[in-house]
Design a protein around this motif. Structure first.
Motif, PDB file in Angstrom:
ATOM      1  N   ALA A 219       0.848  -1.195   0.000  1.00 55.75           N
ATOM      2  CA  ALA A 219       0.000   0.000   0.000  1.00 55.75           C
ATOM      3  C   ALA A 219       0.878   1.238   0.000  1.00 55.75           C
ATOM      4  O   ALA A 219       1.280   1.730   1.051  1.00 55.75           O
ATOM      5  CB  ALA A 219      -0.923   0.002   1.211  1.00 55.75           C
ATOM      6  N   ASP A 220       1.184   1.763  -1.153  1.00 60.04           N
ATOM      7  CA  ASP A 220       2.063   2.925  -1.273  1.00 60.04           C
ATOM      8  C   ASP A 220       1.436   4.145  -0.602  1.00 60.04           C
ATOM      9  O   ASP A 220       0.288   4.491  -0.849  1.00 60.04           O
ATOM     10  CB  ASP A 220       2.319   3.226  -2.754  1.00 60.04           C
ATOM     11  N   GLY A 221       2.227   4.792   0.263  1.00 58.38           N
ATOM     12  CA  GLY A 221       1.782   6.032   0.877  1.00 58.38           C
ATOM     13  C   GLY A 221       1.054   5.882   2.196  1.00 58.38           C
ATOM     14  O   GLY A 221       0.735   6.877   2.838  1.00 58.38           O
ATOM     15  N   THR A 222       0.764   4.658   2.624  1.00 58.13           N
ATOM     16  CA  THR A 222       0.079   4.440   3.895  1.00 58.13           C
ATOM     17  C   THR A 222       1.038   3.784   4.877  1.00 58.13           C
ATOM     18  O   THR A 222       1.643   2.770   4.562  1.00 58.13           O
ATOM     19  CB  THR A 222      -1.156   3.535   3.715  1.00 58.13           C
ATOM     20  N   SER A 223       1.177   4.358   6.071  1.00 59.39           N
ATOM     21  CA  SER A 223       2.102   3.804   7.054  1.00 59.39           C
ATOM     22  C   SER A 223       1.580   2.478   7.599  1.00 59.39           C
ATOM     23  O   SER A 223       0.380   2.202   7.543  1.00 59.39           O
ATOM     24  CB  SER A 223       2.298   4.787   8.214  1.00 59.39           C
ATOM     25  N   SER A 224       2.490   1.683   8.134  1.00 61.87           N
ATOM     26  CA  SER A 224       2.106   0.398   8.723  1.00 61.87           C
ATOM     27  C   SER A 224       1.145   0.596   9.884  1.00 61.87           C
ATOM     28  O   SER A 224       0.222  -0.198  10.085  1.00 61.87           O
ATOM     29  CB  SER A 224       3.352  -0.352   9.216  1.00 61.87           C
ATOM     30  N   PHE A 225       1.370   1.649  10.667  1.00 62.20           N
ATOM     31  CA  PHE A 225       0.489   1.914  11.808  1.00 62.20           C
ATOM     32  C   PHE A 225      -0.923   2.211  11.320  1.00 62.20           C
ATOM     33  O   PHE A 225      -1.905   1.720  11.880  1.00 62.20           O
ATOM     34  CB  PHE A 225       1.031   3.085  12.637  1.00 62.20           C
ATOM     35  N   GLU A 226      -1.036   3.010  10.275  1.00 61.48           N
ATOM     36  CA  GLU A 226      -2.356   3.322   9.731  1.00 61.48           C
ATOM     37  C   GLU A 226      -3.037   2.089   9.157  1.00 61.48           C
ATOM     38  O   GLU A 226      -4.252   1.912   9.301  1.00 61.48           O
ATOM     39  CB  GLU A 226      -2.232   4.399   8.649  1.00 61.48           C
ATOM     40  N   LYS A 227      -2.256   1.226   8.515  1.00 59.31           N
ATOM     41  CA  LYS A 227      -2.833  -0.003   7.977  1.00 59.31           C
ATOM     42  C   LYS A 227      -3.368  -0.880   9.091  1.00 59.31           C
ATOM     43  O   LYS A 227      -4.407  -1.533   8.948  1.00 59.31           O
ATOM     44  CB  LYS A 227      -1.782  -0.775   7.165  1.00 59.31           C
ATOM     45  N   ALA A 228      -2.663  -0.902  10.217  1.00 53.52           N
ATOM     46  CA  ALA A 228      -3.057  -1.774  11.330  1.00 53.52           C
ATOM     47  C   ALA A 228      -4.203  -1.195  12.153  1.00 53.52           C
ATOM     48  O   ALA A 228      -5.063  -1.942  12.635  1.00 53.52           O
ATOM     49  CB  ALA A 228      -1.854  -2.044  12.233  1.00 53.52           C
ATOM     50  N   HIS A 229      -4.226   0.138  12.324  1.00 57.67           N
ATOM     51  CA  HIS A 229      -5.168   0.751  13.259  1.00 57.67           C
ATOM     52  C   HIS A 229      -6.141   1.745  12.631  1.00 57.67           C
ATOM     53  O   HIS A 229      -7.013   2.265  13.327  1.00 57.67           O
ATOM     54  CB  HIS A 229      -4.393   1.446  14.387  1.00 57.67           C
ATOM     55  N   GLY A 230      -5.976   2.028  11.354  1.00 60.89           N
ATOM     56  CA  GLY A 230      -6.918   2.912  10.683  1.00 60.89           C
ATOM     57  C   GLY A 230      -6.667   4.391  10.868  1.00 60.89           C
ATOM     58  O   GLY A 230      -7.412   5.222  10.345  1.00 60.89           O
ATOM     59  N   GLU A 231      -5.631   4.767  11.617  1.00 61.61           N
ATOM     60  CA  GLU A 231      -5.252   6.166  11.820  1.00 61.61           C
ATOM     61  C   GLU A 231      -3.794   6.224  12.221  1.00 61.61           C
ATOM     62  O   GLU A 231      -3.203   5.197  12.588  1.00 61.61           O
ATOM     63  CB  GLU A 231      -6.130   6.812  12.895  1.00 61.61           C
ATOM     64  N   ASP A 232      -3.183   7.409  12.142  1.00 69.62           N
ATOM     65  CA  ASP A 232      -1.763   7.493  12.459  1.00 69.62           C
ATOM     66  C   ASP A 232      -1.534   7.378  13.964  1.00 69.62           C
ATOM     67  O   ASP A 232      -2.471   7.410  14.763  1.00 69.62           O
ATOM     68  CB  ASP A 232      -1.138   8.766  11.885  1.00 69.62           C
ATOM     69  N   LEU A 233      -0.272   7.248  14.331  1.00 69.42           N
ATOM     70  CA  LEU A 233       0.100   7.019  15.727  1.00 69.42           C
ATOM     71  C   LEU A 233      -0.430   8.109  16.648  1.00 69.42           C
ATOM     72  O   LEU A 233      -0.961   7.825  17.731  1.00 69.42           O
ATOM     73  CB  LEU A 233       1.625   6.940  15.843  1.00 69.42           C
ATOM     74  N   TRP A 234      -0.313   9.370  16.227  1.00 68.18           N
ATOM     75  CA  TRP A 234      -0.652  10.469  17.120  1.00 68.18           C
ATOM     76  C   TRP A 234      -2.154  10.590  17.308  1.00 68.18           C
ATOM     77  O   TRP A 234      -2.623  10.893  18.414  1.00 68.18           O
ATOM     78  CB  TRP A 234      -0.038  11.762  16.591  1.00 68.18           C
ATOM     79  N   ALA A 235      -2.921  10.363  16.246  1.00 69.97           N
ATOM     80  CA  ALA A 235      -4.383  10.387  16.373  1.00 69.97           C
ATOM     81  C   ALA A 235      -4.849   9.240  17.263  1.00 69.97           C
ATOM     82  O   ALA A 235      -5.731   9.405  18.112  1.00 69.97           O
ATOM     83  CB  ALA A 235      -5.033  10.298  14.994  1.00 69.97           C
ATOM     84  N   TYR A 236      -4.255   8.073  17.074  1.00 70.87           N
ATOM     85  CA  TYR A 236      -4.609   6.913  17.895  1.00 70.87           C
ATOM     86  C   TYR A 236      -4.277   7.180  19.362  1.00 70.87           C
ATOM     87  O   TYR A 236      -5.071   6.879  20.265  1.00 70.87           O
ATOM     88  CB  TYR A 236      -3.861   5.670  17.402  1.00 70.87           C
ATOM     89  N   THR A 237      -3.106   7.747  19.597  1.00 66.72           N
ATOM     90  CA  THR A 237      -2.665   8.027  20.963  1.00 66.72           C
ATOM     91  C   THR A 237      -3.579   9.032  21.647  1.00 66.72           C
ATOM     92  O   THR A 237      -3.936   8.874  22.823  1.00 66.72           O
ATOM     93  CB  THR A 237      -1.222   8.560  20.959  1.00 66.72           C
ATOM     94  N   ALA A 238      -3.981  10.065  20.908  1.00 69.20           N
ATOM     95  CA  ALA A 238      -4.862  11.078  21.477  1.00 69.20           C
ATOM     96  C   ALA A 238      -6.223  10.499  21.870  1.00 69.20           C
ATOM     97  O   ALA A 238      -6.852  10.964  22.822  1.00 69.20           O
ATOM     98  CB  ALA A 238      -5.052  12.215  20.474  1.00 69.20           C
ATOM     99  N   ALA A 239      -6.660   9.461  21.142  1.00 69.34           N
ATOM    100  CA  ALA A 239      -7.982   8.875  21.395  1.00 69.34           C
ATOM    101  C   ALA A 239      -7.950   7.714  22.375  1.00 69.34           C
ATOM    102  O   ALA A 239      -9.003   7.222  22.788  1.00 69.34           O
ATOM    103  CB  ALA A 239      -8.602   8.406  20.075  1.00 69.34           C
ATOM    104  N   ASN A 240      -6.740   7.269  22.764  1.00 70.10           N
ATOM    105  CA  ASN A 240      -6.617   6.110  23.648  1.00 70.10           C
ATOM    106  C   ASN A 240      -5.723   6.462  24.839  1.00 70.10           C
ATOM    107  O   ASN A 240      -4.490   6.368  24.751  1.00 70.10           O
ATOM    108  CB  ASN A 240      -6.031   4.914  22.893  1.00 70.10           C
ATOM    109  N   PRO A 241      -6.324   6.855  25.971  1.00 67.39           N
ATOM    110  CA  PRO A 241      -5.553   7.306  27.140  1.00 67.39           C
ATOM    111  C   PRO A 241      -4.524   6.292  27.638  1.00 67.39           C
ATOM    112  O   PRO A 241      -3.440   6.687  28.071  1.00 67.39           O
ATOM    113  CB  PRO A 241      -6.633   7.552  28.193  1.00 67.39           C
ATOM    114  N   ALA A 242      -4.845   5.004  27.582  1.00 69.21           N
ATOM    115  CA  ALA A 242      -3.907   3.988  28.085  1.00 69.21           C
ATOM    116  C   ALA A 242      -2.635   3.980  27.250  1.00 69.21           C
ATOM    117  O   ALA A 242      -1.521   3.914  27.786  1.00 69.21           O
ATOM    118  CB  ALA A 242      -4.565   2.612  28.067  1.00 69.21           C
ATOM    119  N   HIS A 243      -2.789   4.051  25.932  1.00 67.76           N
ATOM    120  CA  HIS A 243      -1.602   4.076  25.068  1.00 67.76           C
ATOM    121  C   HIS A 243      -0.876   5.411  25.196  1.00 67.76           C
ATOM    122  O   HIS A 243       0.356   5.459  25.126  1.00 67.76           O
ATOM    123  CB  HIS A 243      -1.990   3.835  23.612  1.00 67.76           C
ATOM    124  N   SER A 244      -1.622   6.481  25.419  1.00 68.39           N
ATOM    125  CA  SER A 244      -1.004   7.788  25.619  1.00 68.39           C
ATOM    126  C   SER A 244      -0.092   7.771  26.844  1.00 68.39           C
ATOM    127  O   SER A 244       1.035   8.286  26.803  1.00 68.39           O
ATOM    128  CB  SER A 244      -2.090   8.855  25.797  1.00 68.39           C
TER     129      SER A 244
END
Length: 265
Positions: free
Chosen positions: A137-162
């Motif tokens: 998938a050219d242009g899409t990060s592995s994190f986005e492929k796995a979680h549907g959003e980038d690391l920082w957006a995911y972190t902001a929405a998930n307090p435990a991972h933050s």
């Protein structure tokens, strides 16, 4: 005839080596899993608190776990020289700390435990297990492929991972020793820089991105939002933090690239 025999022997040797080497990839995850287990059990912390070499019985009692599985964990860790064997004051076999094992303590001057716990978490392992999808998938990060959003957006929405990420960043403050300011080039809404400044409060952060991006960024303590074009100029700071690989879609004058590269080298 002799040359053919030597070639055949060499091929057999390669096959034998391959039979052994492949198991490293079958069970390559075990080292990380066992080290994570040691951190979660608090083995290094228990030995440090004991103040001297500790027996298996004493260690299992302190940790509240059965001696048999603990013995296998310790044997694995000692084989990799993370802990070492040393006689106790009663001349019984015991376990002792090493400089490496002290990095597995939850708290300590050189602790790397939070970083290990973060990188070995299911959230951070998932992108590695989706690496083939990233390649395809050219242009899409592995994190986005796995979680549907980038690391920082995911972190902001998930307090435990933050919290996990904040603790991991805080365990390596020496990386930022001597810095009083840091510019995040292409920092987006400033989430990454906000976490870094929270972990290292002595740093003044500059979140630098295109004007229309930073214009909607929320106000953050310790972070200044600055709009501009990185290929024209970058705000002055002690260091630059780049988390994004830019795809250049327009011709750039050589002197602009040289200026950008020279500013923070």
């Amino acid at each position: 005839m002799e040359e053919a025999t030597q070639r055949e022997c060499h091929q057999e040797e390669e096959e034998e080596n391959a039979e052994i080497a492949i198991w490293k990839y079958v069970f390559g995850f075990t080292e990380m899993a066992v080290v994570k287990c040691a951190i979660e059990l608090g083995i290094a912390d228990a030995i440090e608190s004991h103040g001297s070499p500790i027996t298996l019985s004493e260690l299992s009692s302190t940790l509240g776990c059965a001696p048999s599985p603990l013995y296998r964990i310790m044997r694995f860790l000692m084989h990799r020289r993370i802990f070492k064997e040393k006689l106790t004051n009663q001349d019984s076999p015991g376990y002792a700390q090493t400089p490496l094992s002290r990095r597995l303590m939850r708290h300590g001057e050189h602790s790397m435990a939070p970083l290990i716990l973060m990188e070995s978490s299911p959230v951070m392992l998932a992108p590695w297990l989706s690496l083939s999808a990233r390649v395809l998938a050219d242009g899409t990060s592995s994190f986005e492929k796995a979680h549907g959003e980038d690391l920082w957006a995911y972190t902001a929405a998930n307090p435990a991972h933050s919290q996990l990420l904040n603790e991991a960043m805080a365990c390596c403050p020496e990386v930022f020793d001597g810095l009083s300011s840091l510019v995040d080039v292409g920092g987006g809404n400033g989430t990454a820089l906000k976490m870094l400044v929270k972990a290292c409060p002595w740093i003044q952060g500059i979140n630098f991105d295109l004007p229309h991006v930073v214009s909607v960024a929320a106000e953050m303590s310790g972070v200044q939002h600055v709009g501009g074009d990185m290929f024209e100029s970058v705000p002055n700071a002690d260091a630059a933090f780049l988390m994004v690989i830019y795809v250049i879609r327009k011709p750039l004058k050589k002197e602009r690239l040289v200026k950008l590269a020279a500013t923070y080298t």
